[in-house]
Design a protein around this motif. Structure first.
Motif, PDB file in Angstrom:
ATOM      1  N   GLU A  26      39.872  39.698  43.854  1.00 38.50           N
ATOM      2  CA  GLU A  26      40.274  41.224  43.539  1.00 38.50           C
ATOM      3  C   GLU A  26      39.327  41.791  42.632  1.00 38.50           C
ATOM      4  OE1 GLU A  26      44.463  41.161  42.996  1.00 38.50           O
ATOM      5  OE2 GLU A  26      45.014  40.446  44.925  1.00 38.50           O
ATOM      6  N   ASN A  27      38.553  40.988  41.842  1.00 37.66           N
ATOM      7  CA  ASN A  27      37.795  41.528  40.605  1.00 37.66           C
ATOM      8  C   ASN A  27      36.170  41.258  40.959  1.00 37.66           C
ATOM      9  OD1 ASN A  27      40.120  42.760  39.174  1.00 37.66           O
ATOM     10  ND2 ASN A  27      40.692  40.456  38.923  1.00 37.66           N
ATOM     11  N   GLU A  28      35.285  42.145  40.494  1.00 37.60           N
ATOM     12  CA  GLU A  28      33.927  41.650  40.530  1.00 37.60           C
ATOM     13  C   GLU A  28      33.610  40.379  39.694  1.00 37.60           C
ATOM     14  OE1 GLU A  28      31.968  42.683  42.641  1.00 37.60           O
ATOM     15  OE2 GLU A  28      32.935  44.393  43.390  1.00 37.60           O
ATOM     16  N   ILE A  29      32.862  39.490  40.153  1.00 37.11           N
ATOM     17  CA  ILE A  29      32.445  38.469  39.360  1.00 37.11           C
ATOM     18  C   ILE A  29      31.279  38.811  38.376  1.00 37.11           C
ATOM     19  CG2 ILE A  29      31.635  36.013  39.542  1.00 37.11           C
ATOM     20  CD1 ILE A  29      33.527  35.713  41.841  1.00 37.11           C
ATOM     21  N   GLY A  30      30.492  39.564  38.975  1.00 36.96           N
ATOM     22  CA  GLY A  30      29.304  40.170  38.101  1.00 36.96           C
ATOM     23  C   GLY A  30      27.969  39.594  38.462  1.00 36.96           C
ATOM     24  N   ASN A  31      27.267  39.548  37.537  1.00 36.98           N
ATOM     25  CA  ASN A  31      25.875  39.001  37.555  1.00 36.98           C
ATOM     26  C   ASN A  31      25.340  37.633  38.153  1.00 36.98           C
ATOM     27  OD1 ASN A  31      24.862  41.421  36.450  1.00 36.98           O
ATOM     28  ND2 ASN A  31      24.674  40.791  34.318  1.00 36.98           N
ATOM     29  N   ILE A  32      26.583  36.665  37.655  1.00 35.94           N
ATOM     30  CA  ILE A  32      26.525  35.464  38.264  1.00 35.94           C
ATOM     31  C   ILE A  32      26.493  35.352  39.788  1.00 35.94           C
ATOM     32  CG2 ILE A  32      27.631  32.968  38.143  1.00 35.94           C
ATOM     33  CD1 ILE A  32      28.235  33.580  35.349  1.00 35.94           C
ATOM     34  N   PHE A  33      27.397  36.063  40.165  1.00 32.38           N
ATOM     35  CA  PHE A  33      27.470  36.227  41.590  1.00 32.38           C
ATOM     36  C   PHE A  33      26.369  36.398  42.201  1.00 32.38           C
ATOM     37  CE2 PHE A  33      29.050  38.132  45.710  1.00 32.38           C
ATOM     38  CZ  PHE A  33      29.761  37.173  46.234  1.00 32.38           C
ATOM     39  N   GLU A  34      25.737  37.559  41.512  1.00 31.46           N
ATOM     40  CA  GLU A  34      24.502  38.128  42.299  1.00 31.46           C
ATOM     41  C   GLU A  34      23.384  37.335  42.242  1.00 31.46           C
ATOM     42  OE1 GLU A  34      21.316  42.033  41.606  1.00 31.46           O
ATOM     43  OE2 GLU A  34      23.270  41.556  40.275  1.00 31.46           O
TER      44      GLU A  34
END
Length: 427
Positions: A26-34
């Protein structure tokens, strides 16, 4: 297609295991996900080499590359320079199938996106991630269509979820145990940890690289339990943080994943004689000794001798044990050194050990999928002429080798030297 109202509970559990308990669907994981948001893509400069766009997903991409090499060189006997588009795609399918079979216990869970996404939103990714469950025997019939999906954006990550869900979140948590990292991906730099790599290579997510099980302070720590197709060597052993066992050092095929502090690359050869049989008397005795030499110091307490003898199915009666203690520890230091132990129970082992590799020469190839780690950002294999020499000297200490890669390789071949046939030299 409209977004799913809710994320599947299996996906949510896998998300927390992969990225850490602080993250959710439900929350953005951020740069690592990218960093992980890419598909399985082949290089234009080397037809059989996969590209890694950013740091992070090497824990999935490099094992896939290892199995691609295995299928091309040893299953299909194809010259890498002559690989066709059809052959490399088939090798990728076989590679991903091999990994799923490794982690499967009868069924597989296939994670795919229900539609292509226009952004790198982790929330949208998890909403559109679907699952398909089927028997392992059916993988071959479907792998082509799955691989087509995994070659698209988010494909590496979808395959990662397939691996985790096929093994099962509860099974992976049990594999890791209380001593391992609670998440499979480092939440600072985004690279996969040892548990994830072991899961892919061995089918179990143990965080340890030694053979069998070791007891430390009354706690049993599970290592690698069998010989595997692909091997593993690490800089951490050269730095004396761990000791890789023979199951990973001596795989079925001469293909080794190379671990640095935060990145993985690959070393391979077509010389099958490099895979030494791990069941020699020397290696069996060493494995028993190492079970009680947990820190790799080269000695054990004399009080552990009965346990070592028992592991070797040897006489462990009290009178015999006391006699052997006096022979192996004549100065009553309280410890038994490995050289004295091995010479007593496997006479002449040092002279016989790995004789097939003494003064041996062979060709090796090195792969690093990161564009920026390759000359002119062209992902390609680097060719090297390797030699393993008979005589050992202090200059060849793994910890003092001139490059990190050579330090790693000397944990398996203490006297190896490599002449890389192109510049700059591989570090």
């Amino acid at each position: 297609m409209e977004s799913q109202a809710t994320v599947l509970p299996q996906i949510s559990a896998a998300c927390q295991l992969i990225w850490g308990g602080a993250y959710s669907t439900e929350n953005e994981i951020g740069n690592i996900f990218e960093q992980w948001s890419q598909g399985f893509i082949f290089s234009d400069d080397c037809k059989s080499a996969l590209i890694q766009e950013k740091g992070g997903p090497c824990a999935v991409i490099v094992p896939a590359q290892a199995y691609i090499i295995k299928h091309l060189l040893f299953d299909s006997e194809v010259e890498l320079a002559d690989v066709t588009d059809e052959q490399r795609q088939k090798a990728l399918e076989q590679a991903l199938q091999s990994i799923l079979v490794n982690v499967s216990a009868g069924t597989v869970q296939i994670a795919k996106l229900s539609q292509q996404l226009g952004s790198t939103s982790s929330v949208e990714f998890h909403k559109h991630l679907t699952l398909e469950t089927l028997n392992s025997s059916e993988i071959e019939n479907h792998i082509s269509s799955w691989t087509e999906s995994w070659c698209s954006n988010f494909g590496v990550m979808s395959f990662l979820y397939s691996i985790v869900l096929t093994r099962g979140v509860e099974n992976i948590v049990s594999d890791i145990g209380i001593m391992g990292d609670p998440s499979l991906v480092d939440n600072t730099f985004g690279h996969g940890n040892q548990s994830l790599l072991n899961l892919i290579l061995t089918g179990a997510a143990t965080p340890n690289v030694f053979d069998y099980t070791r007891s430390i302070d009354g706690m049993d720590l599970v290592g690698v339990t069998k010989k595997n197709d692909i091997g593993f060597l690490t800089l951490l052993e050269a730095l004396r943080y761990c000791k890789v066992g023979d199951f990973l050092k001596c795989p079925e095929y001469p293909i080794w994943i190379i671990g640095s502090e935060s990145h993985l690359s690959l070393l391979f050869s077509n010389d099958r004689s490099l895979c030494v049989n791990e069941n020699s008397p020397f290696k069996v005795a060493r494995a028993a000794f190492d079970t009680f030499d947990c820190e790799g110091n080269g000695f054990i307490p004399v009080t552990d001798l009965p346990n070592v003898l028992e592991k070797l199915d040897m006489v462990s009666e009290e009178d015999y044990v006391e006699f052997m203690k006096e022979r192996l520890d004549p100065d009553s230091t309280g410890i038994i050194l490995f050289p004295a132990f091995i010479e007593e129970f496997v006479p002449g082992a040092w002279e016989k050990q790995d004789q097939s590799l003494q003064n041996k020469q062979f060709v090796v190839h090195h792969y690093n999928g990161l564009r920026q780690s390759n000359f002119d950002s062209k992902v390609n294999y680097r060719l090297g002429a390797a030699a393993v020499y008979l005589e050992y000297n202090q200059v060849m200490e793994a910890s003092t080798a001139p490059t990190p890669l050579l330090r790693v390789l000397r944990t398996k071949w203490p006297t190896i030297e490599i002449d890389w046939q192109s510049q700059p030299s591989i570090s």
